[in-house]
Design a protein around this motif. Structure first.
Motif, PDB file in Angstrom:
ATOM      1  N   PHE A  15       0.835  -1.202   0.000  1.00  0.00           N
ATOM      2  CA  PHE A  15       0.000   0.000   0.000  1.00  0.00           C
ATOM      3  C   PHE A  15       0.871   1.254   0.000  1.00  0.00           C
ATOM      4  O   PHE A  15       0.562   2.241  -0.685  1.00  0.00           O
ATOM      5  CB  PHE A  15      -0.928   0.006   1.219  1.00  0.00           C
ATOM      6  N   LEU A  19       0.832   4.658  -2.157  1.00  0.00           N
ATOM      7  CA  LEU A  19       0.679   5.970  -1.525  1.00  0.00           C
ATOM      8  C   LEU A  19       1.790   6.920  -1.975  1.00  0.00           C
ATOM      9  O   LEU A  19       1.547   8.104  -2.260  1.00  0.00           O
ATOM     10  CB  LEU A  19       0.697   5.812   0.001  1.00  0.00           C
ATOM     11  N   PRO A 199      -3.551   1.004   6.301  1.00  0.00           N
ATOM     12  CA  PRO A 199      -3.552   0.216   5.053  1.00  0.00           C
ATOM     13  C   PRO A 199      -4.351  -1.069   5.256  1.00  0.00           C
ATOM     14  O   PRO A 199      -4.759  -1.363   6.388  1.00  0.00           O
ATOM     15  CB  PRO A 199      -2.070  -0.112   4.843  1.00  0.00           C
ATOM     16  N   THR A 305      -2.001   2.577  -6.424  1.00  0.00           N
ATOM     17  CA  THR A 305      -1.985   4.039  -6.437  1.00  0.00           C
ATOM     18  C   THR A 305      -3.412   4.583  -6.420  1.00  0.00           C
ATOM     19  O   THR A 305      -3.723   5.557  -5.704  1.00  0.00           O
ATOM     20  CB  THR A 305      -1.238   4.542  -7.683  1.00  0.00           C
ATOM     21  N   ALA A 308      -4.788   4.379  -2.948  1.00  0.00           N
ATOM     22  CA  ALA A 308      -4.240   5.421  -2.069  1.00  0.00           C
ATOM     23  C   ALA A 308      -4.866   6.773  -2.398  1.00  0.00           C
ATOM     24  O   ALA A 308      -5.181   7.570  -1.502  1.00  0.00           O
ATOM     25  CB  ALA A 308      -2.713   5.466  -2.210  1.00  0.00           C
TER      26      ALA A 308
END
Lengths: 320, 320
Positions: A15, A19, A199, A305, A308
């Motif tokens: 994760f 991010l 996450p 992505t 996030a």
């Protein structure tokens, strides 16, 4: 933007990649779980911290998700030739070096936080990686005793890796957590954060253990900034790992909604569930937690992505 | 026949192979030098004990004489990537496992003698291998300080391996030896021996260090059995290694005769010199030590077996 992430191992590390891609200019502090740390062969092993460090530093075994790429197992084979185990824990030669450096530094008196910083000087993960505490915390799992008489506590790694979570977990106890102090920088990072993210890490033995360190949960609540999590449960089953086994131990159903309510609206402001769990949105929102259904499979960097990005968007939404 | 051998590393280990071949039914106890033991990366490394163990156990790197066959250096490379050295000491992955087991056992409270026995349970060297002491003894070498001001003590391994004995040694000090006690079994083995042998090991930093443990020299003298040595100096130069450098530090010439007289007739009954040093026989015998000139190059097992056979024959001769 200052982001604090409470991370376990593989899920947290993956994760974080998303991010960093979604918010390349953000100042990210990762508070890593150390409850699954274990002493093996006289060495201090920190699986979750290392998974984050190796993943973000480009040293991870990509397919496996833990351990080093291009790994060899000569030391382990030799230890086995001496009759020294455990054999069920896969420490490779490259990985051994990390544990040797860590153990040597700790033996010289450096706290884990300073050691982690020193190790990260090599890996340059692009985030500030802090152990949740410099004190010893060890997650134990209560299982039925093998002889059928009563129960027995085993180290989390023994439950997870050796037993593959194949027997019922009656309780999960982060031994030592009640006496642990947050590592230097942990409470400060939370107080200074613009957003806090959970996450899709294990809510019991990863994020839950970090929250069990006295002061951490309170600091997050007191920070007054959006706290957004991503469900590790998709379609009533863990995305990876065996989170359902330890959720059962704490009396929580393996559903995206149940995990959100386990964290609770006192802690959590926003929650992302997978599109297959869109039916849970209403239940989560009824519990006072803003909820959105988006694809939650971290199949590749693009998908991660996007997750996030959605988490940060939900944070802004709840910030209002 | 019960034979006690005071052994250093490579020379001692190779001689032992010849001795086991020359006297296959003998009960051999090896008292190993631990003065060159060193702590590296937080691990306890015993180069001489391991060289004997690996050589007799079939794990030695034959050409090199020390370290493991088929060795790899992944851990060392990774430590270097962390900036952790020393890089000048060649610890391989297989070797690392030995030091990890040893360090873990010692951390659990076992003395080095018990650890050595446990390691030998794998290697089955065919001899009883005892460290000279369970106490910490560390050979230091006094050299000129790098800045030219005064002198500086360095660990023997730093002098020998890093500096390649390239600077003058002003003194050799087995730090801690005066307080050390012989390991369990050492004095008993000497008292029960039928013969005591000094292989062509370094007379200062190998055999000399063992003799520096209080009680060992006296036990050998008191045993009343033949004590026979083999010269590590052939033609005024060490057969291997850099024994001349440390002989100079103790004021002894690098000749076969000078080494015999350094041990002295109070300790040594017989001395074997190489045929090129036949001229030294008279000088050694004049010092009260029976002497023979035979080929002393341990080129192969056959040559080494012949040397051991001659040593045992000389022992019988001096027994009279």
């Amino acid at each position: 933007m200052r982001i604090v992430v409470l991370a376990g191992g593989i899920g947290g590390a993956r994760f974080l990649r998303g991010l960093m891609s979604a918010a390349p200019d953000a100042d990210i502090t990762v508070i890593g779980n150390t409850g699954d740390d274990i002493h093996l062969f006289g060495l201090k092993v920190c699986p979750d911290l290392d998974t984050v460090m190796y993943t973000l530093g480009g040293g991870i075994h990509e397919e496996q998700g833990w351990g080093r790429a291009d790994e060899t197992f000569t030391v382990k084979e030799e230890l086995a030739a001496y009759g020294v185990g455990p054999e069920w824990f896969g420490l490779g030669d490259r990985d051994f070096a990390t544990h040797i450096v860590r153990t040597q530094m700790m033996g010289a008196g450096y706290p884990l936080s300073a050691v982690t910083e020193a190790l990260c000087a090599r890996w340059r993960p692009g985030v500030r990686l802090l152990p949740m505490t410099d004190d010893r915390v060890e997650t134990h799992v209560l299982i039925d005793a093998p002889d059928g008489e009563g129960r027995k506590a085993v180290h989390f790694q023994e439950y997870w890796v050796r037993l593959r979570a194949s027997v019922p977990a009656h309780a999960v106890v982060p031994v030592g957590a009640d006496q642990a102090k947050p590592a230097p920088g942990v409470l400060e990072a939370i107080a200074d954060a613009d957003v806090v993210l959970f996450p899709p890490s294990n809510p019991v033995v990863s994020v839950g253990t970090i929250l069990a360190v006295p002061g951490v949960r309170e600091a997050i609540a007191d920070a007054g900034v959006p706290v957004v999590g991503l469900s590790p449960i998709v379609g009533d089953a863990p995305v990876r790992g065996m989170a359902d086994k330890v959720l059962a131990a704490v009396g929580v159903e393996s559903t995206a909604a149940a995990v959100a309510k386990h964290y609770g609206s006192g802690l959590l402001d926003g929650w992302l569930v997978d599109t297959v769990d869109a039916g849970a949105v209403e239940e989560v929102e009824a519990a006072g937690i803003r909820c959105r259904a988006i694809p939650l499979m971290m199949a590749d960097l693009k998908a991660t992505t996007a997750m996030a990005t959605e988490a940060l968007a939900l944070a802004e939404e709840v910030r209002g």
